[in-house]
Write an enzyme that holds these catalytic residues in place. Structure first.
Site, PDB file in Angstrom:
ATOM      1  N   GLY A   1     -17.704  -5.874  -9.719  1.00 42.64           N
ATOM      2  CA  GLY A   1     -17.367  -6.120  -8.325  1.00 42.64           C
ATOM      3  C   GLY A   1     -18.568  -5.929  -7.428  1.00 42.64           C
ATOM      4  O   GLY A   1     -19.543  -5.265  -7.805  1.00 42.64           O
ATOM      5  N   ALA A   2     -18.492  -6.508  -6.221  1.00 40.45           N
ATOM      6  CA  ALA A   2     -19.626  -6.421  -5.299  1.00 40.45           C
ATOM      7  C   ALA A   2     -19.183  -6.255  -3.851  1.00 40.45           C
ATOM      8  O   ALA A   2     -19.926  -6.579  -2.935  1.00 40.45           O
ATOM      9  CB  ALA A   2     -20.501  -7.669  -5.425  1.00 40.45           C
TER      10      ALA A   2
ATOM     11  N   SER B   1       0.810  -1.216   0.000  1.00 40.74           N
ATOM     12  CA  SER B   1       0.000   0.000   0.000  1.00 40.74           C
ATOM     13  C   SER B   1       0.847   1.272   0.000  1.00 40.74           C
ATOM     14  O   SER B   1       1.889   1.345   0.657  1.00 40.74           O
ATOM     15  CB  SER B   1      -0.924   0.016   1.221  1.00 40.74           C
ATOM     16  OG  SER B   1      -1.605   1.249   1.309  1.00 40.74           O
TER      17      SER B   1
ATOM     18  N   ALA C   1     -15.945  -1.444  -1.981  1.00 40.43           N
ATOM     19  CA  ALA C   1     -15.588  -0.405  -2.957  1.00 40.43           C
ATOM     20  C   ALA C   1     -16.696  -0.230  -3.987  1.00 40.43           C
ATOM     21  O   ALA C   1     -17.013   0.896  -4.397  1.00 40.43           O
ATOM     22  CB  ALA C   1     -14.273  -0.761  -3.638  1.00 40.43           C
TER      23      ALA C   1
ATOM     24  N   MET D   1     -10.161   1.154 -10.033  1.00 36.40           N
ATOM     25  CA  MET D   1      -9.817   1.437  -8.642  1.00 36.40           C
ATOM     26  C   MET D   1      -8.458   0.863  -8.249  1.00 36.40           C
ATOM     27  O   MET D   1      -7.880   1.271  -7.245  1.00 36.40           O
ATOM     28  CB  MET D   1     -10.905   0.895  -7.711  1.00 36.40           C
ATOM     29  CG  MET D   1     -12.217   1.648  -7.783  1.00 36.40           C
ATOM     30  SD  MET D   1     -13.282   1.109  -6.425  1.00 36.40           S
ATOM     31  CE  MET D   1     -14.789   1.976  -6.832  1.00 36.40           C
TER      32      MET D   1
ATOM     33  N   ASP E   1     -14.534   6.774   0.835  1.00 35.34           N
ATOM     34  CA  ASP E   1     -14.453   6.231  -0.525  1.00 35.34           C
ATOM     35  C   ASP E   1     -15.500   6.874  -1.440  1.00 35.34           C
ATOM     36  O   ASP E   1     -15.266   7.031  -2.645  1.00 35.34           O
ATOM     37  CB  ASP E   1     -14.686   4.714  -0.525  1.00 35.34           C
ATOM     38  CG  ASP E   1     -13.458   3.922  -0.112  1.00 35.34           C
ATOM     39  OD1 ASP E   1     -12.336   4.449  -0.239  1.00 35.34           O
ATOM     40  OD2 ASP E   1     -13.620   2.775   0.335  1.00 35.34           O
TER      41      ASP E   1
ATOM     42  N   THR F   1      -9.173  -1.553   4.463  1.00 40.23           N
ATOM     43  CA  THR F   1      -9.238  -1.948   3.063  1.00 40.23           C
ATOM     44  C   THR F   1      -9.674  -3.401   2.934  1.00 40.23           C
ATOM     45  O   THR F   1     -10.003  -4.059   3.930  1.00 40.23           O
ATOM     46  CB  THR F   1      -7.883  -1.683   2.369  1.00 40.23           C
ATOM     47  OG1 THR F   1      -8.043  -1.849   0.956  1.00 40.23           O
ATOM     48  CG2 THR F   1      -6.786  -2.613   2.874  1.00 40.23           C
TER      49      THR F   1
ATOM     50  N   LYS G   1     -13.717  -4.047   5.002  1.00 44.15           N
ATOM     51  CA  LYS G   1     -14.516  -2.821   5.063  1.00 44.15           C
ATOM     52  C   LYS G   1     -15.895  -3.049   5.678  1.00 44.15           C
ATOM     53  O   LYS G   1     -16.465  -2.137   6.281  1.00 44.15           O
ATOM     54  CB  LYS G   1     -14.656  -2.199   3.673  1.00 44.15           C
ATOM     55  CG  LYS G   1     -13.354  -1.626   3.141  1.00 44.15           C
ATOM     56  CD  LYS G   1     -13.534  -0.929   1.806  1.00 44.15           C
ATOM     57  CE  LYS G   1     -12.211  -0.365   1.317  1.00 44.15           C
ATOM     58  NZ  LYS G   1     -12.356   0.427   0.079  1.00 44.15           N
TER      59      LYS G   1
ATOM     60  N   SER H   1      -0.550   4.039   1.160  1.00 40.96           N
ATOM     61  CA  SER H   1      -1.158   4.882   2.188  1.00 40.96           C
ATOM     62  C   SER H   1      -0.148   5.400   3.214  1.00 40.96           C
ATOM     63  O   SER H   1      -0.214   6.576   3.594  1.00 40.96           O
ATOM     64  CB  SER H   1      -2.298   4.138   2.881  1.00 40.96           C
ATOM     65  OG  SER H   1      -3.391   3.976   1.991  1.00 40.96           O
TER      66      SER H   1
END
Length: 283
Positions: A130-131, A18, A134, A225, A106, A66, A70, A20
């Site tokens: 995606g599900a 990451s 995000a 993303m 987000d 993340t 989440k 971040s």
């Protein structure tokens, strides 16, 4: 670091890659703030309750959250912001005197790089692959900011995705249609295509693209993303097809900016942080 340094961190699984820590530590250094941001890899969801109790006991100032946690953190928090409650997914936690509040930055972070296209997006069919958390943030952002005609959600397991939407408190009147990801021909008519899966991430062994590159064309905006690598296979294919593209770096910086303000009360020096991040990526 000193005894007075406040600790921030990222909760995830195998997320040493990451950016971040670089983003937030750079921002704190530029502003002279005594914070240090690090990574907390948690191997199993069953360890989340202990981790959050430990955060309270240790006085950790806050976290980002993340994949894949989440949604896992939600039952163990003391409060949720309106944004987090709207999709039952959290990407930011603030510790205020032992009270852990979950936020979702987000949604705003995802929307920011699309806002210049707002007028050309309104009333159009938009799509998401995606599900997870995000994808839920993307759905909420589309509904709040862009008034789409329809949102197509392409998933491997439609039943699971339908249950996820129901559990998240999703507004059933919103124009979301769930489709199986192995039949995305309808994607040709979509103004925006979003990849909210890990497909294309460096080291991911899945197919490098969530859809057939032949479905891409110049009338689309393709938003990935994934931010590592910077130029994902999907973005490269979209650029070759003449579509507009948005890198996951934009969302990463956007959500980080909002998280940073929640923790510190300060505005992130976005331009300088982004320059530092891109320099690191390109090395």
């Amino acid at each position: 670091m000193t005894k007075s340094t406040k600790i921030l961190g990222l909760i995830g699984r195998a997320v040493d890659y990451s950016y971040s820590p670089l983003i937030h530590n750079t921002a704190c250094r530029l502003l002279g703030l005594s914070y240090h941001y690090t990574v907390f890899n948690i191997a199993d969801p069953s360890m989340i309750p202990d981790a959050l109790r430990g955060a309270k006991a240790l006085g950790i100032a806050g976290f980002n959250v993340t994949i894949p946690y989440k949604k896992s953190v939600v039952p163990f928090l003391d409060a949720l912001s309106a944004e987090a409650a709207s999709i039952q997914a959290v990407n930011t936690i603030v510790n205020e005197g032992g009270k852990l509040t979950g936020h979702n930055t987000d949604i705003a972070g995802f929307a920011a790089p699309l806002l210049p296209y707002r007028e050309s997006i309104r009333g159009k069919t938009l799509s998401i692959f995606g599900a997870g958390g995000a994808a839920l943030a993307a759905i909420e952002a589309f509904i709040r900011f862009f008034s789409p005609k329809e949102i197509l959600l392409f998933v491997r397991n439609p039943e699971k995705a339908s249950l996820l939407l129901e559990e998240s408190g999703h507004d059933k009147s919103a124009p979301v249609r769930i489709l199986c990801s192995d039949n995305p021909e309808i994607i040709r008519e979509c103004r925006v295509i979003v990849n909210a899966t890990p497909i294309g991430t460096r080291g991911n062994n899945d197919s490098p693209l969530p859809l057939d590159r032949e479905l891409l064309h110049p009338g689309q905006i393709v938003y990935d993303m994934v931010y590592n690598p910077l130029d994902t296979p999907l973005l490269l294919a979209a650029q070759k097809a003449g579509a507009a593209t948005i890198s996951g770096i934009e969302m990463l910086i956007g959500q980080a900016e909002h998280s940073f303000t929640l923790w510190t009360g300060m505005q992130m020096p976005v331009k300088a942080v982004k320059e530092s991040l891109l320099q690191e990526i390109q090395q």
